[in-house]
Design an enzyme around this catalytic site. Structure first.
Site, short mmCIF file in Angstrom:
data_model
loop_
_atom_site.label_atom_id
_atom_site.label_comp_id
_atom_site.label_asym_id
_atom_site.label_seq_id
_atom_site.Cartn_x
_atom_site.Cartn_y
_atom_site.Cartn_z
N GLU A 163 2.48 -4.18 -3.21
CA GLU A 163 3.90 -4.31 -3.55
C GLU A 163 4.61 -5.40 -2.75
O GLU A 163 5.70 -5.83 -3.14
CB GLU A 163 4.62 -2.97 -3.35
CG GLU A 163 4.73 -2.49 -1.91
CD GLU A 163 3.52 -1.71 -1.41
OE1 GLU A 163 3.66 -1.01 -0.40
OE2 GLU A 163 2.45 -1.80 -2.04
N HIS A 216 -1.32 -3.33 0.73
CA HIS A 216 -0.05 -3.08 0.04
C HIS A 216 0.17 -4.13 -1.06
O HIS A 216 0.59 -5.26 -0.77
CB HIS A 216 1.12 -3.10 1.03
CG HIS A 216 1.14 -1.93 1.95
ND1 HIS A 216 1.76 -0.75 1.64
CD2 HIS A 216 0.58 -1.75 3.18
CE1 HIS A 216 1.60 0.12 2.63
NE2 HIS A 216 0.89 -0.47 3.57
N CYS A 275 -2.84 2.70 0.83
CA CYS A 275 -2.90 2.87 2.28
C CYS A 275 -3.12 4.35 2.63
O CYS A 275 -4.21 4.88 2.43
CB CYS A 275 -1.66 2.29 2.93
SG CYS A 275 -1.87 1.93 4.69
#
Length: 509
Positions: free
Chosen positions: A169, A167, A79
């Site tokens: 994660e 993202h 990001c």
């Protein structure tokens, strides 16, 4: 030497989650603030650049010495990290007319690129950005796109530097774990050998070398962290470890006696100290949470100092500090500022003349439990809910008095015992009762009452960095409420906290 991944924190709410995902792959990693990046040595296998609430177009945007590292090490920008690398290497980042928040799909993927090995076409990812990469330099190659964002992922040609605008994660990025594994294992060459057993072996060896024949004083609380720290130290130095369990008057009901009993068969050299009145005196008149924490920390140190003087030639203070304590106590620019102080993080006063040893300060809570299991510690100790270092002092909002402590201990005991008898205690990550500085009208028998309110808190979490409130059965909550109101004099109302972290914290103070 343990190989590692460095995560550069630009203030993202997801930075700790990146670390969790890396460690789930049995790869050690460390989070460092962007303005306090460590020297990179041969143990570093790669760098991950986190997201950020900042825009790279802001004058005060966080900066990183990218040119110093990107030819030597694999880098993954996430990001803000991706936008930063693109913007300061000949590309253009701008506020987007088609901002993406939430789910998106990668309609184009270069599946020959090593970052996207085994990631299927149209894979769902999670976006959270207002800016977008409008243009990339000629030496950049687009390797993934969504319908709205052409540069969803890129690679700098001839290097191992990658950027992604989503993202990986978060669980909403369905193949995020695969992407991270591709980067960490295939691109960085990590061995995935960081396991609980390997941690125990290397930590005990390191403690033996560090401490030698020195004596260590450690404060036991009965919780997971201090117990695991104590056993690690015990394996390293044996009887040179002197454990102290302090009754600060802020423990749960009957906890002082039960904790001492539980350690009897663990071979630890332990002494119980009743210091209730010293803590109550120090807390007298204090209602501010930070002042209460600092007062408790100060008295803990004073008690340890008194006890340490009774052990000849003690040189170290052992602590059960874990990684979230360290992260939350690091103060960096802007959004990553300190959330709260921890009494077991930071330096000691000069008069104490003790060095600090913290064998768990690189571990998250679930990792501490895994290490404890590898050490063979009693599951009843490892399964205990986290309990704050300052104890019930930060679950009594406002000023502390022995009377309030007694009321909360009774209410909390009823709550926890009911969770256990209902078989839900082990499904809850942390639970506790909070004494509110609120009085409300009630009716008991034929009389009106004007008494206090207790709030029940129960959360689900993996490591305490994020948490969601538990949906406890209504009939169980009703039973707990009735028992507390009927049995604890001074309480006539029970409420339940349905806040998640973020935006709330687990504890109220």
């Amino acid at each position: 030497m343990q190989e590692k991944i460095l995560i550069l924190d630009f203030g993202s709410q997801f930075t700790q989650l990146i670390a969790r995902r890396v460690r789930e792959l049995n790869i050690y990693c460390e989070i460092h603030p962007f303005n306090n990046f460590p020297e990179v040595d041969s143990t570093v296998k790669g760098i991950i650049l986190s997201g950020s609430p900042y825009s790279v177009r802001q004058e005060d945007a966080p900066h990183f010495e990218f040119a110093k590292h990107h030819t030597n090490l694999p880098i993954l920008g996430v990001c803000y990290g991706a936008q930063y690398v693109a913007h300061f290497n000949g590309g253009e980042v701008m506020a987007s007319n088609t901002r993406e928040y939430g789910r998106a799909n990668l309609h184009y993927i270069n599946q020959q690129n090593p970052l996207f090995k085994d990631v299927p076409g149209n894979s769902q990812v999670w976006m959270s950005h207002a800016d977008t990469i409008k243009r990339i330099a000629d030496n950049f190659e687009i390797i993934a796109s969504t319908d709205n964002v052409e540069v969803a992922a890129y690679q700098i040609k001839g290097t191992k530097t990658f950027g992604i605008q989503f993202h990986p994660e978060v669980t909403h990025s369905i193949d995020g774990k695969q992407l991270l594994q591709n980067f960490l294992v295939d691109i960085c060459g990590c061995a995935q050998d960081w396991t609980p057993d390997s941690f125990v072996e290397t930590t005990i060896a390191a403690l033996k070398e560090k401490l030698g024949d020195d004596k260590v004083v450690l404060g036991l609380s009965g919780g997971v962290d201090s117990s695991v720290a104590a056993v690690l130290l015990h394996h390293a130095i044996g009887k040179n470890l002197h454990c102290i369990f302090v009754d600060n008057g802020l423990l749960r009901k009957d906890e002082f006696e039960s904790v001492l009993e539980s350690y009897k068969h663990m071979g630890l050299n332990i002494k119980g100290v009743n210091a209730k009145q010293r803590f109550y005196d120090a807390l007298n008149g204090l209602s501010d949470p930070e002042k209460k924490r600092k007062a408790i920390g100060r008295v803990f140190i004073e008690v340890f100092d008194d006890e340490a003087h009774q052990v000849q030639d003690v040189k170290w203070l052992g602590q059960g500090t874990i990684y979230p304590d360290v992260i939350e106590s690091i103060s960096v620019k802007g959004p990553s500022a300190t959330i709260k102080s921890h009494h077991n993080v930071g330096g000691l006063p000069d008069f104490m003349k003790l060095k600090v040893v913290e064998p768990l300060n690189t571990l998250f809570k679930d990792e501490v439990r895994k290490v404890g299991k590898a050490l063979g510690i009693d599951p009843n100790i490892l399964g205990r809910h986290p309990f704050p270092g300052p104890g019930l002092a930060i679950r009594i909002l406002g000023e502390i008095t022995p009377e309030k402590v007694d009321i909360l201990q009774q209410a909390d005991a009823i709550y926890i015992n009911n969770l256990k008898s209902a078989g839900v205690y082990d499904k809850v990550w942390q639970a506790g009762a909070i004494y509110l500085p609120v009085q409300s009208v009630g009716v008991m028998g034929d009389e009106r009452t004007y008494e206090n309110v207790v709030c029940l808190r129960a959360v689900e979490s993996l490591d305490g960095m994020t948490a969601d409130w538990c949906h406890l059965p209504y009939d169980l909550l009703a039973k707990i409420s009735n028992e507390i109101i009927n049995n604890v004099k001074g309480i006539n109302r029970v409420v339940y906290d349905i806040s998640s972290k973020p935006p709330a914290t687990i504890e109220w103070e």
